[in-house]
Write a protein that holds these residues in place. Structure first.
Motif, PDB file in Angstrom:
ATOM      1  N   VAL A 178      32.127  38.838  58.368  1.00  0.00           N
ATOM      2  CA  VAL A 178      32.432  37.572  57.688  1.00  0.00           C
ATOM      3  C   VAL A 178      32.447  37.859  56.185  1.00  0.00           C
ATOM      4  N   THR A 179      33.599  37.662  55.564  1.00  0.00           N
ATOM      5  CA  THR A 179      33.782  38.076  54.172  1.00  0.00           C
ATOM      6  C   THR A 179      33.142  37.082  53.217  1.00  0.00           C
ATOM      7  N   LEU A 180      32.435  37.611  52.228  1.00  0.00           N
ATOM      8  CA  LEU A 180      31.824  36.786  51.188  1.00  0.00           C
ATOM      9  C   LEU A 180      32.670  36.880  49.929  1.00  0.00           C
ATOM     10  N   PHE A 181      33.170  35.739  49.462  1.00  0.00           N
ATOM     11  CA  PHE A 181      33.959  35.657  48.235  1.00  0.00           C
ATOM     12  C   PHE A 181      33.023  35.262  47.099  1.00  0.00           C
ATOM     13  N   VAL A 182      32.992  36.064  46.054  1.00  0.00           N
ATOM     14  CA  VAL A 182      32.088  35.823  44.928  1.00  0.00           C
ATOM     15  C   VAL A 182      32.892  35.865  43.636  1.00  0.00           C
ATOM     16  N   ASN A 183      32.728  34.841  42.796  1.00  0.00           N
ATOM     17  CA  ASN A 183      33.440  34.779  41.528  1.00  0.00           C
ATOM     18  C   ASN A 183      32.802  35.708  40.502  1.00  0.00           C
ATOM     19  N   ALA A 184      33.638  36.263  39.623  1.00  0.00           N
ATOM     20  CA  ALA A 184      33.131  37.141  38.574  1.00  0.00           C
ATOM     21  C   ALA A 184      33.994  37.000  37.326  1.00  0.00           C
ATOM     22  N   GLU A 185      33.352  37.078  36.174  1.00  0.00           N
ATOM     23  CA  GLU A 185      34.063  37.169  34.909  1.00  0.00           C
ATOM     24  C   GLU A 185      34.470  38.630  34.715  1.00  0.00           C
ATOM     25  N   PRO A 186      35.773  38.925  34.556  1.00  0.00           N
ATOM     26  CA  PRO A 186      36.194  40.326  34.434  1.00  0.00           C
ATOM     27  C   PRO A 186      35.438  41.112  33.371  1.00  0.00           C
ATOM     28  N   ALA A 187      35.215  40.499  32.207  1.00  0.00           N
ATOM     29  CA  ALA A 187      34.517  41.221  31.135  1.00  0.00           C
ATOM     30  C   ALA A 187      33.087  41.577  31.537  1.00  0.00           C
TER      31      ALA A 187
ATOM     32  N   TRP B   1      34.627  47.079  47.220  1.00  0.00           N
ATOM     33  CA  TRP B   1      34.854  45.647  47.400  1.00  0.00           C
ATOM     34  C   TRP B   1      36.342  45.331  47.330  1.00  0.00           C
ATOM     35  N   GLY B   2      36.700  44.199  47.896  1.00  0.00           N
ATOM     36  CA  GLY B   2      38.051  43.691  47.771  1.00  0.00           C
ATOM     37  C   GLY B   2      38.204  42.888  46.490  1.00  0.00           C
ATOM     38  N   VAL B   3      39.454  42.522  46.199  1.00  0.00           N
ATOM     39  CA  VAL B   3      39.771  41.781  44.981  1.00  0.00           C
ATOM     40  C   VAL B   3      40.632  40.580  45.346  1.00  0.00           C
ATOM     41  N   ALA B   4      40.274  39.430  44.797  1.00  0.00           N
ATOM     42  CA  ALA B   4      41.095  38.234  44.930  1.00  0.00           C
ATOM     43  C   ALA B   4      41.480  37.747  43.544  1.00  0.00           C
ATOM     44  N   LEU B   5      42.713  37.304  43.396  1.00  0.00           N
ATOM     45  CA  LEU B   5      43.155  36.670  42.159  1.00  0.00           C
ATOM     46  C   LEU B   5      43.152  35.174  42.405  1.00  0.00           C
ATOM     47  N   ASP B   6      42.336  34.472  41.613  1.00  0.00           N
ATOM     48  CA  ASP B   6      42.050  33.055  41.843  1.00  0.00           C
ATOM     49  C   ASP B   6      42.980  32.169  41.018  1.00  0.00           C
TER      50      ASP B   6
ATOM     51  N   GLU C 243      36.344  37.519  43.281  1.00  0.00           N
ATOM     52  CA  GLU C 243      37.403  36.652  42.773  1.00  0.00           C
ATOM     53  C   GLU C 243      37.416  36.702  41.251  1.00  0.00           C
ATOM     54  N   MET C 244      38.601  36.959  40.707  1.00  0.00           N
ATOM     55  CA  MET C 244      38.777  36.924  39.260  1.00  0.00           C
ATOM     56  C   MET C 244      39.896  35.954  38.933  1.00  0.00           C
ATOM     57  N   THR C 245      39.621  35.047  38.020  1.00  0.00           N
ATOM     58  CA  THR C 245      40.609  34.023  37.720  1.00  0.00           C
ATOM     59  C   THR C 245      41.751  34.593  36.914  1.00  0.00           C
ATOM     60  N   GLU C 246      42.947  34.107  37.198  1.00  0.00           N
ATOM     61  CA  GLU C 246      44.120  34.532  36.446  1.00  0.00           C
ATOM     62  C   GLU C 246      44.055  34.078  34.987  1.00  0.00           C
ATOM     63  N   ARG C 247      43.179  33.113  34.673  1.00  0.00           N
ATOM     64  CA  ARG C 247      43.090  32.668  33.278  1.00  0.00           C
ATOM     65  C   ARG C 247      42.570  33.775  32.365  1.00  0.00           C
ATOM     66  N   ALA C 248      41.914  34.780  32.940  1.00  0.00           N
ATOM     67  CA  ALA C 248      41.440  35.914  32.139  1.00  0.00           C
ATOM     68  C   ALA C 248      42.590  36.728  31.578  1.00  0.00           C
ATOM     69  N   ILE C 249      43.771  36.587  32.145  1.00  0.00           N
ATOM     70  CA  ILE C 249      44.911  37.367  31.687  1.00  0.00           C
ATOM     71  C   ILE C 249      45.226  37.064  30.237  1.00  0.00           C
TER      72      ILE C 249
END
Length: 423
Positions: free
Chosen positions: A95-104, A155-160, A130-136
């Motif tokens: 069961v995959t756990l999705f966790v948000n992170a600030e790229p910096a 780990w895997g990567v999701a673009l939020d 999960e890394m938000t596209e707003r960081a771009i």
């Protein structure tokens, strides 16, 4: 995580006491949903600050931490709290756990007291960061570096929130997310004018990369139908469940590992853009005067505010990045998702909105002139190697190749990004 003090007066107290909690929202297979059951394939961990304080909700909590210069530390605290809650509940590996992170924040060392939990999570949990596209827009290189760090940790990567920021569409092949999370406005307002453009670009990426599409904000049956119509196979939202504790029976769920991790492209291995392209395409010889129109054509394709592309260029020496070129690139930076220039003796900001990378005098890239443009649908690259002529500037000769093969252009862009993103 239990706080070490019951007195919370400032956001510093929240961080020092590690006084955050985690709630979880299920992620389900959309084709499994009916009114009585649905297959849960993962959970997104969501942070909450101390109840009854100004920092209970995540947005004011993170804004306050940023104001105190402690955003990275808070980010580690929140992720560690999510991992500990999942581990204590016995979340199965499938069961995959999705966790948000600030790229910096991923580039900042983990606080020592949290390190054991982070290591435990790497060994026992299947995590997608999960890394938000707003960081771009703020620091695209940090986003790319963070994606590499996550893959290095297994780990895997999701673009939020994809769709909220048009720039994400051109950067997506370089982040190479395993999961693309469609912003809720696409799910809830599929008839919006730019929705079709975003969805087409995302579906094209998912087909090429084998990524999974996940629709956010599924609250009604109509939203579910819209998500399925856009090609999403996973979803989350109030139609399935609101955020809360992990269910008591979560440890008995076998988990189907329905969220696959895609194979990231091979590393360029230190090769330059010219070396990569010339190995797969015939080269020709031309003077600088002959190549300038080709360069200007590619640069002009970076003028697309609707689908902002990425522009990467190497100019050998800073003297070739003339005032006229700087003005042109400054104008391009208003539209493009990322404009980066490399040359010797180049300042970090050679023009407003343009990122500069200074090359060493003996850098192999110094012998090349490259202009690479990558958008959601357009891709083109001019790669040229200086033949070291003496004489008039515009009569300098180069061997060059021009390609619009998307896969080859992406390889050339990844090669140039080796000088932009530390590895």
């Amino acid at each position: 995580m239990e706080g070490r003090t019951t007195i919370i007066r400032t956001v510093d107290d929240v961080i020092d006491a590690r006084a955050v909690t985690t709630v979880f929202q299920p992620i389900v297979r959309l084709d499994s949903w009916n009114r009585r059951r649905h297959e849960v394939v993962g959970y997104e961990a969501l942070t909450r600050g101390p109840a009854g304080t100004p920092w209970e909700e995540p947005l004011p909590l993170f804004e306050a931490a940023a104001g105190r210069g402690r955003l990275a530390e808070l980010d580690w605290v929140c992720r560690a709290a999510a991992y500990r809650a999942a581990l204590d509940a016995g979340l199965p590996f499938g069961v995959t756990l999705f966790v948000n992170a600030e790229p910096a924040a991923l580039g900042v060392p983990c606080p020592p007291d949290l390190a054991p939990t982070i290591l435990d999570a790497q060994l026992r949990l299947r995590v997608v960061v999960e890394m938000t596209e707003r960081a771009i827009g703020h620091d695209p290189s940090a986003l790319l570096t963070a994606a590499e760090a996550c893959r290095g940790a297994g780990w895997g990567v999701a673009l939020d929130d994809v769709g909220a920021e048009p720039a994400s569409l051109s950067v997506m092949p370089f982040v190479h997310p395993d999961v693309v999370k469609l912003d809720q406005y696409l799910t809830q307002r599929p008839a919006r004018g730019d929705a079709a453009r975003v969805v087409n670009a995302v579906v094209a990426y998912a087909e090429r990369a084998g990524a999974v599409l996940l629709a956010e904000g599924v609250e009604t049956r109509e939203h579910l139908d819209a998500a399925l119509g856009m090609g999403a196979t996973l979803g989350q939202g109030w139609l399935f469940d609101r955020p809360g504790p992990l269910p008591p029976d979560v440890r008995t769920r076998p988990g189907s590992a329905t969220v696959p991790f895609v194979v990231a492209p091979a590393s360029p291995g230190g090769r330059t853009p010219y070396e990569l392209v010339a190995a797969r395409r015939p080269t020709a010889e031309a003077t600088k005067r002959m190549l300038l129109p080709l360069s200007h054509y590619l640069e002009a394709r970076a003028h697309d505010p609707a689908e902002p592309p990425m522009l990467l260029a190497s100019f050998q020496d800073a003297r070739h990045f003339t005032p006229a070129t700087a003005r042109r690139y400054q104008a391009l930076a208003r539209d493009a998702s990322l404009v980066t220039v490399l040359a010797t003796e180049l300042p970090s900001a050679p023009a407003q909105g343009v990122r500069g990378i200074a090359l060493a005098g003996d850098d192999p890239l110094r012998g090349e002139w490259n202009v690479i443009v990558v958008g959601p649908h357009f891709a083109g690259a001019l790669v040229a190697r200086d033949l070291a002529d003496t004489g008039p500037e515009e009569q300098r000769r180069f061997t060059y190749a021009l390609t619009y093969d998307r896969d080859l252009v992406l390889d050339a862009a990844r090669a140039l990004l080796q000088w932009v993103v530390p590895t």
